[in-house]
Design a protein around this motif. Structure first.
Motif, PDB file in Angstrom:
ATOM      1  N   LYS A 106       1.436   0.801  -5.427  1.00 21.96           N
ATOM      2  CA  LYS A 106       0.169   1.503  -5.273  1.00 21.96           C
ATOM      3  C   LYS A 106      -0.004   1.782  -3.787  1.00 21.96           C
ATOM      4  O   LYS A 106      -0.088   0.861  -2.976  1.00 21.96           O
ATOM      5  N   LEU A 107      -0.025   3.071  -3.445  1.00 19.23           N
ATOM      6  CA  LEU A 107      -0.030   3.489  -2.047  1.00 19.23           C
ATOM      7  C   LEU A 107      -1.138   4.498  -1.780  1.00 19.23           C
ATOM      8  O   LEU A 107      -1.605   5.187  -2.692  1.00 19.23           O
ATOM      9  N   ILE A 108      -1.527   4.600  -0.516  1.00 17.82           N
ATOM     10  CA  ILE A 108      -2.476   5.649  -0.121  1.00 17.82           C
ATOM     11  C   ILE A 108      -1.730   6.988  -0.123  1.00 17.82           C
ATOM     12  O   ILE A 108      -0.643   7.108   0.456  1.00 17.82           O
ATOM     13  N   LEU A 109      -2.310   7.976  -0.757  1.00 15.78           N
ATOM     14  CA  LEU A 109      -1.639   9.270  -0.910  1.00 15.78           C
ATOM     15  C   LEU A 109      -1.357   9.918   0.431  1.00 15.78           C
ATOM     16  O   LEU A 109      -0.250  10.371   0.692  1.00 15.78           O
ATOM     17  N   ASP A 110      -2.350   9.967   1.288  1.00 13.11           N
ATOM     18  CA  ASP A 110      -2.173  10.596   2.598  1.00 13.11           C
ATOM     19  C   ASP A 110      -3.164   9.962   3.567  1.00 13.11           C
ATOM     20  O   ASP A 110      -4.374  10.086   3.390  1.00 13.11           O
ATOM     21  N   ASP A 111      -2.645   9.301   4.578  1.00 11.28           N
ATOM     22  CA  ASP A 111      -3.511   8.602   5.532  1.00 11.28           C
ATOM     23  C   ASP A 111      -4.507   9.533   6.208  1.00 11.28           C
ATOM     24  O   ASP A 111      -5.638   9.141   6.506  1.00 11.28           O
ATOM     25  N   GLU A 112      -4.085  10.766   6.476  1.00 10.47           N
ATOM     26  CA  GLU A 112      -4.912  11.663   7.275  1.00 10.47           C
ATOM     27  C   GLU A 112      -5.908  12.475   6.454  1.00 10.47           C
ATOM     28  O   GLU A 112      -7.012  12.756   6.912  1.00 10.47           O
ATOM     29  N   THR A 113      -5.512  12.859   5.235  1.00 13.04           N
ATOM     30  CA  THR A 113      -6.368  13.788   4.489  1.00 13.04           C
ATOM     31  C   THR A 113      -6.857  13.267   3.142  1.00 13.04           C
ATOM     32  O   THR A 113      -7.951  13.622   2.710  1.00 13.04           O
ATOM     33  N   VAL A 114      -6.054  12.451   2.458  1.00 15.85           N
ATOM     34  CA  VAL A 114      -6.435  11.994   1.115  1.00 15.85           C
ATOM     35  C   VAL A 114      -6.229  10.483   1.032  1.00 15.85           C
ATOM     36  O   VAL A 114      -5.185  10.006   0.620  1.00 15.85           O
ATOM     37  N   SER A 115      -7.230   9.726   1.434  1.00 18.78           N
ATOM     38  CA  SER A 115      -7.094   8.267   1.513  1.00 18.78           C
ATOM     39  C   SER A 115      -7.442   7.585   0.190  1.00 18.78           C
ATOM     40  O   SER A 115      -8.250   6.663   0.135  1.00 18.78           O
ATOM     41  N   VAL A 116      -6.833   8.069  -0.894  1.00 16.20           N
ATOM     42  CA  VAL A 116      -7.018   7.441  -2.203  1.00 16.20           C
ATOM     43  C   VAL A 116      -5.725   6.738  -2.592  1.00 16.20           C
ATOM     44  O   VAL A 116      -4.629   7.144  -2.185  1.00 16.20           O
ATOM     45  N   LEU A 117      -5.853   5.687  -3.372  1.00 17.83           N
ATOM     46  CA  LEU A 117      -4.683   4.944  -3.830  1.00 17.83           C
ATOM     47  C   LEU A 117      -4.100   5.589  -5.086  1.00 17.83           C
ATOM     48  O   LEU A 117      -4.830   5.903  -6.022  1.00 17.83           O
ATOM     49  N   ILE A 118      -2.792   5.798  -5.072  1.00 23.08           N
ATOM     50  CA  ILE A 118      -2.103   6.347  -6.241  1.00 23.08           C
ATOM     51  C   ILE A 118      -0.831   5.533  -6.491  1.00 23.08           C
ATOM     52  O   ILE A 118      -0.362   4.806  -5.618  1.00 23.08           O
ATOM     53  N   CYS A 119      -0.272   5.667  -7.680  1.00 27.11           N
ATOM     54  CA  CYS A 119       0.973   4.970  -7.995  1.00 27.11           C
ATOM     55  C   CYS A 119       2.170   5.750  -7.436  1.00 27.11           C
ATOM     56  O   CYS A 119       2.158   6.977  -7.370  1.00 27.11           O
ATOM     57  N   HIS A 120       3.181   5.008  -7.055  1.00 26.63           N
ATOM     58  CA  HIS A 120       4.434   5.585  -6.558  1.00 26.63           C
ATOM     59  C   HIS A 120       5.568   4.975  -7.370  1.00 26.63           C
ATOM     60  O   HIS A 120       5.576   3.764  -7.625  1.00 26.63           O
ATOM     61  N   GLY A 121       6.518   5.804  -7.805  1.00 29.83           N
ATOM     62  CA  GLY A 121       7.583   5.324  -8.674  1.00 29.83           C
ATOM     63  C   GLY A 121       8.930   5.210  -7.982  1.00 29.83           C
ATOM     64  O   GLY A 121       9.294   6.056  -7.168  1.00 29.83           O
ATOM     65  N   LEU A 122       9.661   4.153  -8.310  1.00 31.14           N
ATOM     66  CA  LEU A 122      11.010   3.934  -7.816  1.00 31.14           C
ATOM     67  C   LEU A 122      11.813   3.204  -8.889  1.00 31.14           C
ATOM     68  O   LEU A 122      11.323   3.028 -10.009  1.00 31.14           O
ATOM     69  N   ASN A 123      13.025   2.794  -8.573  1.00 28.85           N
ATOM     70  CA  ASN A 123      13.901   2.185  -9.585  1.00 28.85           C
ATOM     71  C   ASN A 123      14.285   0.753  -9.265  1.00 28.85           C
ATOM     72  O   ASN A 123      14.404   0.382  -8.094  1.00 28.85           O
ATOM     73  N   GLY A 124      14.521   0.001 -10.325  1.00 26.91           N
ATOM     74  CA  GLY A 124      15.193  -1.280 -10.231  1.00 26.91           C
ATOM     75  C   GLY A 124      16.568  -1.109 -10.852  1.00 26.91           C
ATOM     76  O   GLY A 124      16.692  -0.507 -11.923  1.00 26.91           O
ATOM     77  N   VAL A 125      17.607  -1.581 -10.176  1.00 24.37           N
ATOM     78  CA  VAL A 125      18.990  -1.361 -10.622  1.00 24.37           C
ATOM     79  C   VAL A 125      19.740  -2.688 -10.590  1.00 24.37           C
ATOM     80  O   VAL A 125      19.630  -3.444  -9.622  1.00 24.37           O
ATOM     81  N   TYR A 126      20.522  -2.930 -11.635  1.00 27.13           N
ATOM     82  CA  TYR A 126      21.291  -4.175 -11.702  1.00 27.13           C
ATOM     83  C   TYR A 126      22.646  -3.990 -11.038  1.00 27.13           C
ATOM     84  O   TYR A 126      23.403  -3.082 -11.372  1.00 27.13           O
ATOM     85  N   ILE A 134      18.189  -4.960  -7.608  1.00 27.45           N
ATOM     86  CA  ILE A 134      17.635  -4.468  -6.352  1.00 27.45           C
ATOM     87  C   ILE A 134      16.733  -3.283  -6.662  1.00 27.45           C
ATOM     88  O   ILE A 134      16.802  -2.697  -7.741  1.00 27.45           O
ATOM     89  N   ARG A 135      15.887  -2.929  -5.713  1.00 27.68           N
ATOM     90  CA  ARG A 135      15.064  -1.731  -5.860  1.00 27.68           C
ATOM     91  C   ARG A 135      15.613  -0.623  -4.964  1.00 27.68           C
ATOM     92  O   ARG A 135      16.032  -0.871  -3.842  1.00 27.68           O
ATOM     93  N   LEU A 136      15.614   0.590  -5.505  1.00 24.74           N
ATOM     94  CA  LEU A 136      16.049   1.773  -4.774  1.00 24.74           C
ATOM     95  C   LEU A 136      14.984   2.852  -4.907  1.00 24.74           C
ATOM     96  O   LEU A 136      14.452   3.063  -5.997  1.00 24.74           O
ATOM     97  N   ASP A 137      14.689   3.527  -3.822  1.00 19.08           N
ATOM     98  CA  ASP A 137      13.648   4.559  -3.818  1.00 19.08           C
ATOM     99  C   ASP A 137      14.287   5.905  -3.490  1.00 19.08           C
ATOM    100  O   ASP A 137      14.665   6.167  -2.353  1.00 19.08           O
ATOM    101  N   ALA A 138      14.400   6.752  -4.514  1.00 17.62           N
ATOM    102  CA  ALA A 138      15.052   8.061  -4.363  1.00 17.62           C
ATOM    103  C   ALA A 138      14.059   9.180  -4.086  1.00 17.62           C
ATOM    104  O   ALA A 138      14.362  10.348  -4.310  1.00 17.62           O
ATOM    105  N   ARG A 139      12.875   8.835  -3.578  1.00 18.08           N
ATOM    106  CA  ARG A 139      11.828   9.822  -3.328  1.00 18.08           C
ATOM    107  C   ARG A 139      12.324  11.018  -2.516  1.00 18.08           C
ATOM    108  O   ARG A 139      11.951  12.157  -2.757  1.00 18.08           O
ATOM    109  N   GLY A 140      13.203  10.747  -1.539  1.00 20.27           N
ATOM    110  CA  GLY A 140      13.691  11.799  -0.651  1.00 20.27           C
ATOM    111  C   GLY A 140      13.199  11.569   0.755  1.00 20.27           C
ATOM    112  O   GLY A 140      12.004  11.337   0.974  1.00 20.27           O
TER     113      GLY A 140
END
Length: 201
Positions: A106-126, A134-140
């Motif tokens: 759960k992260l803040i969407l944008d510190d400067e313009t949209v300071s609301v908390l939203i979910c962020h998705g990533l992966n757990g891989v064996y 381990i966790r890997l974040d392919a967000r880019g």
């Protein structure tokens, strides 16, 4: 962080469904190509992660307004938001029998313009060689975001700041969150989705 499996059945992290649709021809071919070039399973996992991170754009970074959800949709379009990219990475890995699941922050969407908390998705891989998840974040990656493949110290897209109300989820789920999938499928455009991003699982 001590990661926790939501299911004790490893096969739950290998399932095919209409979102993690690794039996789709294009997804299957991608997994085959990455696997054939790799020097073993660990190298394949790293290659699949880096392909989704680097070759599939984050929709917002590219200014795309279309919304993708299923792995095959993400691959065909060449872009997706964090959740959608995690679906494609899981599908690629599961296509070659690598257990993969889904984690959420759960992260803040944008510190400067949209300071609301939203979910962020990533992966757990064996990682079979290490007998660990381990966790890997392919967000880019972009300016200020530098996620990397790492077996020891996590190098995710964002540092969680508990003092601002952000939360780091330790659970690895076998299926994408139903609310996340519903929002992705319901939104006609990313502009619409941005006004209705999930903030709770």
């Amino acid at each position: 962080m001590n990661l926790v499996l939501h299911s004790s059945k490893i096969n739950d992290y290998l399932k095919h469904d209409d979102v993690i649709d690794f039996e789709n021809e294009a997804v299957s071919k991608l997994a085959d190509a990455l696997f054939q070039k790799a020097d073993g399973e660990l190298d394949f996992i790293k290659a699949a992660y880096e392909f989704v991170r680097d070759k599939i754009s984050h929709s917002a970074d590219r200014g795309e307004d279309a919304v993708t959800c299923a792995a095959s949709e993400v691959l065909k379009a060449g872009h997706g938001i964090c959740f959608a990219k995690s679906h494609l990475l899981a599908a690629c890995l599961r296509a070659k029998s690598v257990p993969a699941g889904f984690c959420y922050q759960k992260l803040i969407l944008d510190d400067e313009t949209v300071s609301v908390l939203i979910c962020h998705g990533l992966n757990g891989v064996y990682i079979k060689d290490r007998k660990k998840w381990i966790r890997l974040d392919a967000r880019g990656n972009k300016a200020g975001v530098n996620a990397q493949f790492s077996l020891e110290t996590e190098r995710l897209a964002f540092a969680v700041r508990p003092e601002l109300g952000e939360e780091d989820g330790s659970v690895i789920y076998p299926s994408p969150d139903a609310k996340v999938v519903e929002r992705l499928r319901k939104a006609k455009t990313r502009t619409e989705l941005w006004e209705n991003l999930p903030n709770e699982l």
